[in-house]
Design an enzyme around this catalytic site. Structure first.
Site, PDB file in Angstrom:
ATOM      1  N   ASN A 107      39.455  30.865  31.663  1.00  0.00           N
ATOM      2  CA  ASN A 107      39.043  32.301  30.699  1.00  0.00           C
ATOM      3  C   ASN A 107      38.005  31.842  30.060  1.00  0.00           C
ATOM      4  OD1 ASN A 107      40.781  34.174  27.999  1.00  0.00           O
ATOM      5  ND2 ASN A 107      39.283  34.803  29.786  1.00  0.00           N
ATOM      6  N   GLN A 165      34.669  37.455  28.055  1.00  0.00           N
ATOM      7  CA  GLN A 165      34.631  37.928  26.942  1.00  0.00           C
ATOM      8  C   GLN A 165      33.470  37.224  26.014  1.00  0.00           C
ATOM      9  OE1 GLN A 165      37.949  37.014  27.490  1.00  0.00           O
ATOM     10  NE2 GLN A 165      38.442  38.949  27.707  1.00  0.00           N
ATOM     11  N   ASN A 168      42.492  32.299  23.936  1.00  0.00           N
ATOM     12  CA  ASN A 168      41.853  31.190  24.380  1.00  0.00           C
ATOM     13  C   ASN A 168      40.501  31.142  23.792  1.00  0.00           C
ATOM     14  OD1 ASN A 168      43.590  30.668  26.443  1.00  0.00           O
ATOM     15  ND2 ASN A 168      42.941  32.200  27.656  1.00  0.00           N
ATOM     16  N   ASN A 175      46.457  42.909  19.582  1.00  0.00           N
ATOM     17  CA  ASN A 175      46.082  43.490  20.661  1.00  0.00           C
ATOM     18  C   ASN A 175      47.064  44.111  21.548  1.00  0.00           C
ATOM     19  OD1 ASN A 175      46.389  41.108  21.830  1.00  0.00           O
ATOM     20  ND2 ASN A 175      44.724  41.123  22.873  1.00  0.00           N
ATOM     21  N   GLU A 190      43.607  41.995  32.138  1.00  0.00           N
ATOM     22  CA  GLU A 190      43.142  42.153  30.890  1.00  0.00           C
ATOM     23  C   GLU A 190      42.218  43.397  30.916  1.00  0.00           C
ATOM     24  OE1 GLU A 190      41.794  39.293  28.034  1.00  0.00           O
ATOM     25  OE2 GLU A 190      42.086  37.487  29.463  1.00  0.00           O
ATOM     26  N   CYS A 250      45.158  33.941  30.014  1.00  0.00           N
ATOM     27  CA  CYS A 250      44.872  34.823  28.675  1.00  0.00           C
ATOM     28  C   CYS A 250      46.005  34.286  27.728  1.00  0.00           C
ATOM     29  CB  CYS A 250      45.557  36.359  29.382  1.00  0.00           C
ATOM     30  SG  CYS A 250      45.470  37.490  27.705  1.00  0.00           S
ATOM     31  N   GLY A 304      48.109  37.014  26.003  1.00  0.00           N
ATOM     32  CA  GLY A 304      49.073  37.368  26.811  1.00  0.00           C
ATOM     33  C   GLY A 304      50.153  36.331  27.175  1.00  0.00           C
TER      34      GLY A 304
END
Length: 274
Positions: free
Chosen positions: A14, A47, A78, A158, A209, A218, A221
């Site tokens: 990630n 991200q 992450n 989130n 995502e 994730c 996640g």
């Protein structure tokens, strides 16, 4: 665009770019983020992570996160581990003691866990329904993309929806993940986890995502999947989560305890924007 230098990092694949905005103002337009997220003509990342000054005396730093589509989001597990490694590697914080970081909704604590492993206090999972229409967040029936699902819905700061599948390799991740982004249950879209339970202490997981599509890993996640599995009575309180490129360890002793995530963080390279 005042900030020029960046670090490319990843947590189990990630991937991120990290910017130090402690002494500068981060004011990039959405179009700039989109351009740099492009894996063919930009840097490429899932991200963008922004390090900022602490908002108050209770925190050491602040942490902002933007998805590859340019939208700001609340949390990234992450990314938090990479955030901790960046602080340590750049001498910004002595991670022989935990660092307290303000995120969009609340706070997290990051500590070095030996080598390039980092431990993050991810807070208490929130099973409060996102809409008044939801009566059971652990077994919310939904039909999308021609698939009947029983979603476990939880917030890790989130939004997450988790479904148990027989085999993650054949799960309809792209179709279901994309379809749930516009479902009325999730007005702010949602991260969708597909969890295969091997035994009470081991699961396999794929995550779609919001704003990024399926990612290699994730962190939030993984936390959400384990939290749902524990609440459903399917998992023990200490679980190894197998993702595409490695493993995370998630522990959640009881409903009122902080959920802890442990795993690796890596630096790929440092660069300077043109």
């Amino acid at each position: 665009m005042s900030i020029r230098t960046f670090s490319k990092m990843h947590g189990l694949g990630n991937d991120f770019i990290v910017l130090n905005a402690l002494h500068e103002t981060f004011d990039w337009p959405r179009e700039k983020i989109l351009a740099l997220a492009d894996r063919h003509s930009g840097i490429g990342f899932d991200q963008l992570l922004i390090i900022e000054a602490a908002p108050d005396a209770a925190h050491d730093f602040a942490y902002r996160i933007y998805n590859a589509d340019g939208g700001e989001v609340e949390h990234c597990g992450n990314g938090a581990r990479c955030f901790g490694k960046y602080l340590h590697d750049h001498g910004l914080h002595p991670l022989d003691r935990p660092v307290r970081v303000a995120v969009k909704r609340g706070s997290i604590t990051i500590a070095r866990d030996g080598g390039d492993n980092y431990r993050v206090d991810m807070g208490v999972p929130d099973f409060t329904p996102f809409t008044a229409a939801q009566s059971d967040c652990l077994y919310q029936p939904v039909n999308v993309a021609g698939v009947n699902l029983q979603l476990g819905i939880v917030s890790m700061g989130n939004p997450h929806a988790v479904c148990v599948v027989d085999d993650v390799t054949t799960a309809p991740v792209a179709a279901v993940g994309a379809a749930l982004q516009t479902h009325p249950l999730f007005p702010a879209a949602v991260n969708v986890g597909f969890m295969q339970i091997d035994d009470r202490r081991h699961i396999r997981l794929r995550v779609y995502e919001r704003g990024a599509g399926e990612t290699q890993a994730c962190g939030t996640g993984a936390c959400a999947a384990v939290a749902v599995g524990i609440k459903r009575g399917l998992l023990d309180c200490d679980v190894t989560v197998r993702l595409t490129r490695g493993e995370l360890r998630i522990t959640w002793p009881d409903d009122n305890a902080q959920l802890i995530m442990s795993g690796p963080a890596a630096t790929v390279y440092h660069g300077e924007l043109a």
